[in-house]
Design a protein around this motif. Structure first.
Motif, short mmCIF file in Angstrom:
data_model
loop_
_atom_site.label_atom_id
_atom_site.label_comp_id
_atom_site.label_asym_id
_atom_site.label_seq_id
_atom_site.Cartn_x
_atom_site.Cartn_y
_atom_site.Cartn_z
N UNK A 265 -7.72 3.60 -8.36
CA UNK A 265 -6.52 2.82 -8.69
C UNK A 265 -5.63 2.57 -7.47
N UNK A 266 -5.83 3.35 -6.41
CA UNK A 266 -5.09 3.08 -5.18
C UNK A 266 -5.87 2.05 -4.35
N UNK B 28 -9.41 1.92 6.94
CA UNK B 28 -8.66 1.23 8.00
C UNK B 28 -7.16 1.51 7.89
N UNK B 29 -6.66 1.62 6.64
CA UNK B 29 -5.23 1.92 6.46
C UNK B 29 -4.91 3.34 6.93
N UNK C 211 1.19 -0.76 3.66
CA UNK C 211 0.80 -0.07 2.44
C UNK C 211 1.59 -0.66 1.27
N UNK C 212 0.89 -1.03 0.19
CA UNK C 212 1.60 -1.67 -0.92
C UNK C 212 2.51 -0.67 -1.63
N UNK D 14 3.01 0.43 -4.73
CA UNK D 14 2.47 1.44 -5.64
C UNK D 14 1.85 2.60 -4.87
N UNK D 15 1.06 2.27 -3.84
CA UNK D 15 0.44 3.31 -3.02
C UNK D 15 1.50 4.07 -2.23
N UNK D 16 2.52 3.35 -1.75
CA UNK D 16 3.59 3.99 -0.99
C UNK D 16 4.34 5.00 -1.86
N UNK D 17 4.52 4.67 -3.13
CA UNK D 17 5.20 5.60 -4.05
C UNK D 17 4.39 6.89 -4.21
N UNK D 18 3.07 6.74 -4.34
CA UNK D 18 2.20 7.92 -4.47
C UNK D 18 2.27 8.76 -3.20
#
Length: 203
Positions: A20-21, A26-27, A62-63, A65-69
């Protein structure tokens, strides 16, 4: 050490999170480079604060949603509550969030920690990398390995490499043993959701 749990074949929550992430190799490699660059500003080559962390995530793209995680994981890593974390430990800890097999994730985590790209690492550093991956898995509520089990895996690798002379201070050509680490019975039990302890969400 947490509540004891039995073996099982449950899908690991951290494995589900990788679906889901949108965090890929590369990131993470770009984040590692940016963390290193930013941390050098203040002269502490291993630590970054929350503001610097957010800056790096933004620069890398980093988008949200991923940044929140990742921000929640930053909080978990901030043991002292001073809004600073060891970014190398953090990066290898979140390596399981990329897509791929568990062998690929272990391989990638070890290579991320090997900042010089030498393919060699002290045995204690291999223990640390596996411990950080274990730690992030525990955050998502997965049954995990004990520190003693992780050390046992690495000691077994040392034995296969000819035995330890100086214990966990010995240097190992880790790239030769990634498959052995991945296929180790203790690691496989962990991967299939049968870790020995369960710490619960956010611990």
């Amino acid at each position: 050490m947490g509540n004891q749990v039995g073996k099982g074949a449950n899908r690991m929550a951290i494995a589900a999170m990788s679906n889901v992430t949108h965090i890929e190799k590369r990131e993470l490699a770009a984040l590692l480079g940016k963390f290193k660059e930013i941390s050098g500003r203040e002269g502490n080559s291993n630590m970054i604060n929350r503001t610097e962390f957010g800056e790096a995530l933004s620069i890398v793209g980093i988008n949200q949603n991923d940044a929140d995680i990742l921000d929640r994981l930053f909080t978990m890593y901030d043991k002292s509550g001073d809004d600073q974390i060891n970014y190398r430990d953090f990066i290898v800890g979140i390596a399981p969030l990329i897509s791929g097999t568990h062998q690929e994730k272990i391989d990638f985590a070890l290579r991320l920690f090997d900042s010089e790209g030498s393919s060699y690492m002290k045995a204690r550093d291999i223990v640390n990398v596996l411990s950080q991956m274990n730690r992030v898995a525990s955050y998502f509520g997965d049954p995990v390995m004990t520190e003693e089990q992780i050390t046992s895996v690495v000691v077994d690798v040392q034995d296969m490499a000819g035995g330890a002379v100086d214990g966990l201070n010995d240097t190992v050509h880790y790239v030769e043993y990634i498959k052995i680490i991945s296929d180790h019975p203790i690691v496989n039990t962990f991967i299939t959701g049968g870790g020995s302890v369960q710490y619960g969400m956010g611990r």
